[in-house]
Scaffold this active site. Structure first.
Site, PDB file in Angstrom:
ATOM      1  N   ASN A   1      -4.244   4.618  -1.853  1.00 36.39           N
ATOM      2  CA  ASN A   1      -4.672   3.322  -2.407  1.00 36.39           C
ATOM      3  C   ASN A   1      -6.159   3.212  -2.676  1.00 36.39           C
ATOM      4  OD1 ASN A   1      -2.383   2.239  -0.009  1.00 36.39           O
ATOM      5  ND2 ASN A   1      -1.900   2.326  -2.170  1.00 36.39           N
TER       6      ASN A   1
ATOM      7  N   GLY B   1       0.845  -1.186   0.000  1.00 40.05           N
ATOM      8  CA  GLY B   1       0.000   0.000   0.000  1.00 40.05           C
ATOM      9  C   GLY B   1       0.877   1.231   0.000  1.00 40.05           C
ATOM     10  N   SER B   2       0.340   2.353   0.411  1.00 41.65           N
ATOM     11  CA  SER B   2       1.157   3.564   0.504  1.00 41.65           C
ATOM     12  C   SER B   2       0.281   4.768   0.767  1.00 41.65           C
ATOM     13  CB  SER B   2       1.956   3.827  -0.785  1.00 41.65           C
ATOM     14  OG  SER B   2       2.895   2.815  -1.011  1.00 41.65           O
ATOM     15  N   ASN B   3       0.908   5.805   1.306  1.00 45.93           N
ATOM     16  CA  ASN B   3       0.325   7.138   1.371  1.00 45.93           C
ATOM     17  C   ASN B   3       1.279   8.099   0.677  1.00 45.93           C
ATOM     18  OD1 ASN B   3      -1.662   6.199   3.344  1.00 45.93           O
ATOM     19  ND2 ASN B   3      -0.032   6.366   4.869  1.00 45.93           N
TER      20      ASN B   3
ATOM     21  N   ARG C   1      -7.600   5.550   5.588  1.00 42.80           N
ATOM     22  CA  ARG C   1      -6.413   6.405   5.503  1.00 42.80           C
ATOM     23  C   ARG C   1      -6.660   7.621   4.623  1.00 42.80           C
ATOM     24  NH1 ARG C   1      -2.624   3.792   2.735  1.00 42.80           N
ATOM     25  NH2 ARG C   1      -3.941   1.980   2.327  1.00 42.80           N
TER      26      ARG C   1
END
Length: 779
Positions: A491, A223-225, A520
């Site tokens: 995501n 995933g990621s931000n 998120r």
């Protein structure tokens, strides 16, 4: 200063470097001797300088092998399809994939022809980088062999590598978002006449469970931000970027931090995946960027209508077509240590390999399913990242992504020194629009897996002359957004990158509108709105988005949980008292000092996910940031489910043996370096921006396996980039290294580090050390 002399030849473990024929054969004529200067600063981060790509690759491969020799050697075994040869067929990879299934996948994927085609498509710069990398890695391997290899890889499976091995590693990364998730389904696909019902059902059921679980974990583990702030909102009127990729803490997707320089041509710092001689996420003098795993589709399934006379033939536009048959063989280690070659036939249609999941994608007398992966034809990925690394403006950066179209399965967010913020959902996506999807798929299936009619050519992917590859979307028809306030991504689809400018109307394979946002993304949009209202956004504000560890979902439901605790609980009151007290005392965060209420909260909300009616306020596409919200505890069925979830949480905590005074830092740890380090952060599904994925450890502890990895916050001033960052799991995967846990300890203490970028900053670093390496010229 450490000066290393040229090494002419090495012989070790019964192997001479003269045997690396593929690598030597691919060296281009006229190559000069490679030379690189490796300057190490704090935490062992290498700053590699060379006059050309071969020298740069030489330094990268050498430095990487110094820090992660065992890791890369193990991944080389994997992508060569040799795990069964060395470790046996029944053991599993780090990704919990059966060795035999893994070997069959990579024997099928990385054929000599596929590798040759990929290599021939590479420009000279990329070939030079890879050739240099191989030479540097092999030099370090020889040196370490003389000194004694690290214990985890002092074994026969460690060998010199070739450029073919780097190609195999690259192709493995490409298919992570596609056929790579179907290893068991590909390995187990068998014509009906050859199936043994009871045996196949059991084996294939397990394959389906494993592959489905891996598919779900794909977004969690990768995933990621990312947040890109433009000049309207940044405190200094320039661009500002937060990069917070969530990637595995071990294995073939573990980031490596480095700084690469070819004077006058390249100066880029950031992080790269194993075996890649370039930067994937980072910054240069002009801009900074990051990636987030996208929700776009990178493969489609095609339902084949089989010829009634032969289930290895299928009907296409009324004509019977024979399936392709590719025989692959895996060498399997036997109980007595001998090797046995196990052959297997992989069947395929014009779309791709046949895959089989019992009960979902069955191969029977009527139908079979074939998978087409868009990234199998993506030979542009290395060119793409190298062009991004070299970009001298945001426009050049964006133009390279639009033109090359080499990004496999991620979004890109970037900022520049002038204060522009850019979002691009420009990955490799099958060209299937909504109209074609409606004509060619069963609407009851939905869009989680795209299944097209494989009996009609018109249902195959559309070919656009504008696209860099036949059958994928041209970049002009994919989401892009340039702003001077902000863009962000965590995501979800491209829809709500910035609510002031929704990205809508794209193919369902690219981005879907009107879908609930993840926790998120809701946290990020809510936090950015608060910061915007309060004034300008600072570097410290972006750092706090990760490090303050707010559990966003707690704000939506914790008041309802406490209200329920205060209600009449009857005979369960005494059992629930510790849980209710812990929830009341909990600070609503996933910090090291957060109480055991966070553990109870996680368990409760995990159980409640199965309750469809749990929300008091349902999702509203007109208000995606704030809905759904509130637990509907006034609903009897929800209240019953909540009570059961709470009681189960009490039992689970008791079974784990966690004392009432436990802190989150006592429970969530990393011990990959050989010592236990407390780790803050928590589950992404609860809205913890600093996402961590864990597995059960000893004594009720949770061991981190994936999550926040390479962190950077970058802004600019008149001199260039100003960056702070961390590599959460540290630079080296060798537990004996001084740099196997130093950054992990800094991360645990929330100690961001200034990233030295200029010559003055690098040479002023207290840990500054130089090593110069060179090889003899071709003779």
């Amino acid at each position: 200063m450490i000066i290393s002399r040229p090494l002419c030849s090495f012989v070790f473990a019964g192997l001479s470097f003269a045997v690396i024929l593929p690598a030597q054969a691919l060296v281009e004529p006229g190559n000069q001797a490679a030379r690189a200067e490796i300057r190490r600063t704090g935490f062992g981060v290498p700053h590699i300088v060379a006059a050309n790509e071969r020298g740069l690759g030489y330094g990268i491969g050498y430095a990487y092998a110094q820090d992660n020799l065992c890791l890369l050697a193990n991944e080389v075994v994997t992508v060569n399809g040799q795990r069964s040869r060395y470790f046996g067929p029944d053991k599993a990879t780090l990704e919990q994939r059966n060795n035999m299934a893994s070997d069959l996948l990579f024997q099928w994927l990385n054929t000599p022809q596929a590798l040759a085609d990929f290599w021939n498509a590479q420009p000279r710069e990329i070939r030079q980088l890879m050739q240099g990398y191989v030479a540097g890695y092999n030099r370090s391997l020889a040196e370490q062999t003389t000194q004694g290899l690290p214990q985890p890889c002092a074994a026969e499976w460690v060998r010199p590598i070739s450029t073919d091995d780097l190609l195999r590693l690259t192709r493995r990364l490409l298919v992570e978002g596609g056929v790579g998730q179907f290893a068991e389904a590909l390995a187990g696909a068998t014509p009906p006449a050859q199936q043994k019902p009871l045996q196949v059902d059991a084996q294939q059921a397990q394959a389906l469970q494993l592959a489905a679980a891996r598919n779900q974990r794909f977004a969690l583990e990768r995933g990621s931000n990312a947040v890109a702030i433009g000049r309207e909102l940044s405190a200094n009127g320039r661009g500002m970027l937060l990069a917070n990729p969530h990637f595995p803490w071990g294995g073939g997707m573990r980031f490596y931090q480095m700084h690469l320089t070819i004077p006058g041509k390249l100066d880029v710092m950031g992080a790269a995946l194993p075996g890649l001689p370039l930067i994937n996420i980072g910054f240069n003098q002009h801009l900074a960027w990051s990636h987030t795993v996208d929700t776009s589709k990178h493969f489609t399934l095609h339902r084949l209508q089989l010829d009634p006379k032969d289930s290895t033939r299928y009907l296409l536009d009324g004509q019977s077509v024979a399936m392709g048959k590719q025989q692959v063989s895996v060498d399997v280690k036997q109980a007595d240590g001998s090797l046995k070659s196990v052959p297997r036939i992989v069947y395929s249609s014009i779309f791709g390999p046949v895959v089989q999941w019992p009960g979902k994608l069955d191969w029977d007398s009527k139908f079979a399913f074939s998978l087409r992966d868009a990234n199998l034809q993506n030979d542009r990925v290395l060119q793409q990242w190298y062009a991004m690394d070299k970009a001298d403006s945001l426009k050049a950066f964006q133009d390279s992504v639009r033109k090359i179209q080499g990004i496999p399965w991620v979004n890109t967010l970037a900022v520049d020194a002038q204060g522009q913020a850019l979002y691009m959902n420009l990955s490799v996506v099958p060209n299937v629009d909504a109209a074609r999807l409606a004509r060619c798929s069963d609407p009851r299936i939905g869009t989680e897996l795209i299944v097209l009619d494989g009996s009609r050519s018109e249902c195959n992917w559309e070919v656009s002359a504008e696209a860099a590859q036949a059958g994928i979307y041209p970049s002009s028809r994919q989401p892009q957004l340039l702003r001077t306030d902000f863009v962000q991504h965590s995501n979800d689809s491209a829809w709500m990158v910035n609510p002031a400018a929704p990205l809508q109307g794209f193919s369902p394979l690219i981005s879907q509108d009107g879908q609930p946002l993840g926790q998120r993304a809701r946290f990020a949009l809510d936090r950015l709105e608060s910061l915007k209202t309060a004034g300008k956004i600072s570097v410290e504000n972006l750092q706090a988005m990760v490090m303050d560890n707010e559990v966003y979902q707690a704000g939506q439901v914790l008041p309802d949980l406490l209200t329920f605790c205060a209600s009449e609980l009857g005979d369960d009151a005494a059992r629930l008292a510790p849980l209710c007290a812990a929830l009341k005392d909990w600070d609503g965060r996933a910090d090291l000092n957060s109480g055991i209420g966070f553990v109870y909260f996680q368990k409760i909300m995990t159980s409640m996910q199965a309750v469809a009616s749990r929300w008091r306020v349902a999702f509203d596409p007109q208000d995606p940031v704030h809905t759904p919200s509130g637990l509907a505890i006034e609903n009897p069925s929800v209240a019953t489910a909540l009570r059961a979830a709470m009681l189960a949480a009490v039992d689970d905590v008791a079974k784990a043996g966690l004392p009432a005074g436990s802190k989150w830092g006592d429970i969530q740890v990393s011990s990959i370096s050989g010592k236990q380090i407390p780790i803050h952060g928590g589950p992404a599904g609860l809205g913890v921006y600093n996402a961590m994925q864990t597995v059960a450890g000893k004594d009720g502890k949770r061991e981190v396996v994936s999550g926040t990895s390479y962190l950077q916050v970058v802004t600019f001033d008149e001199q260039g980039p100003k960056a702070q960052g961390l590599l959460a799991f540290s630079e080296s995967s060798n537990p004996q290294s001084a740099h196997s846990s130093d950054q992990t300890e800094a991360f645990s203490k929330k100690q961001w580090q200034a990233l030295p970028f200029t010559e003055q900053q690098i040479k002023a670093d207290p840990a500054y050390e130089v090593q110069v390496i060179s090889e003899e010229p071709d003779r």
